[in-house]
Design a protein around this motif. Structure first.
Motif, short mmCIF file in Angstrom:
data_model
loop_
_atom_site.label_atom_id
_atom_site.label_comp_id
_atom_site.label_asym_id
_atom_site.label_seq_id
_atom_site.Cartn_x
_atom_site.Cartn_y
_atom_site.Cartn_z
N ALA A 1 36.56 32.85 34.21
CA ALA A 1 37.50 32.29 35.18
C ALA A 1 38.88 32.92 35.06
O ALA A 1 39.66 32.89 36.00
N CYS A 2 39.17 33.46 33.89
CA CYS A 2 40.50 34.05 33.69
C CYS A 2 40.69 35.26 34.60
O CYS A 2 41.73 35.43 35.19
N GLY A 3 39.69 36.12 34.69
CA GLY A 3 39.78 37.29 35.54
C GLY A 3 40.60 38.41 34.92
O GLY A 3 41.26 38.24 33.89
N THR A 4 40.59 39.54 35.58
CA THR A 4 41.36 40.69 35.12
C THR A 4 42.83 40.46 35.47
O THR A 4 43.15 39.59 36.30
N PRO A 5 43.72 41.23 34.88
CA PRO A 5 45.14 41.08 35.25
C PRO A 5 45.38 41.27 36.75
O PRO A 5 46.20 40.57 37.34
N GLN A 6 44.65 42.19 37.36
CA GLN A 6 44.80 42.40 38.80
C GLN A 6 44.35 41.16 39.57
O GLN A 6 45.04 40.71 40.50
N GLU A 7 43.22 40.57 39.18
CA GLU A 7 42.73 39.37 39.86
C GLU A 7 43.69 38.21 39.68
O GLU A 7 43.92 37.43 40.61
N GLN A 8 44.25 38.06 38.49
CA GLN A 8 45.23 37.00 38.24
C GLN A 8 46.46 37.18 39.11
O GLN A 8 46.99 36.22 39.68
N CYS A 9 46.92 38.41 39.22
CA CYS A 9 48.10 38.72 40.04
C CYS A 9 47.83 38.40 41.51
O CYS A 9 48.65 37.78 42.19
N ILE A 10 46.66 38.80 41.99
CA ILE A 10 46.29 38.55 43.38
C ILE A 10 46.14 37.05 43.63
O ILE A 10 46.56 36.53 44.66
N ARG A 11 45.56 36.34 42.65
CA ARG A 11 45.40 34.89 42.78
C ARG A 11 46.76 34.21 42.90
O ARG A 11 46.95 33.31 43.71
N ARG A 12 47.72 34.66 42.09
CA ARG A 12 49.08 34.09 42.18
C ARG A 12 49.72 34.42 43.53
O ARG A 12 50.40 33.58 44.12
#
Length: 129
Positions: A17-28
């Protein structure tokens, strides 16, 4: 399945669920758009039904065993403990107000999508996969 076997599965799910840094950035970057999407869907459902749902918390009391300790000696007794339930009930809506609200949400979403697209491009540039 015993509880100890489930712990690694929960940890694995949490890590996924944490995801990659790119996925986290896009989620934000898209959080506000997702929130507006939920509000738009709720408003459209209200209009389709002709009424909305109101959630409220209701308190009820249940008998439970309560243990009091006097020194080392347990003193067992029954007592009423509060239990909180969330209930939904239908409420009337004004279709004209809901329609205006929906139009406002959709226009706000269109404006946010433009800024979110720029943030997504920045996330992809900052965290290439």
């Amino acid at each position: 399945m015993p509880i100890p076997r489930l712990i690694p599965l929960f940890l694995l799910a949490a890590l996924a669920a944490c995801g990659t840094p790119q996925e986290q950035c896009i989620r934000r970057a898209t959080q506000e758009v997702r929130t507006l999407d939920q509000l738009i869907a709720e408003t459209e459902a209200n209009l389709a039904r002709g009424y909305a749902y109101e959630e409220r918390e209701v308190v009820r009391h249940v008998w439970q065993r309560c243990d009091d300790f006097i020194g080392q000696i347990p003193h067992r007794r029954m007592c009423l403990e509060p239990v909180f339930d969330t209930v939904k009930r239908p409420v009337a809506i004004d279709p004209e107000v809901e329609t205006r609200k929906l139009e406002g949400l959709k226009s706000r979403r269109a404006a946010l999508v433009k800024s979110a697209q720029a943030e997504i491009a920045a996330c992809r540039a900052k965290y290439p996969e």
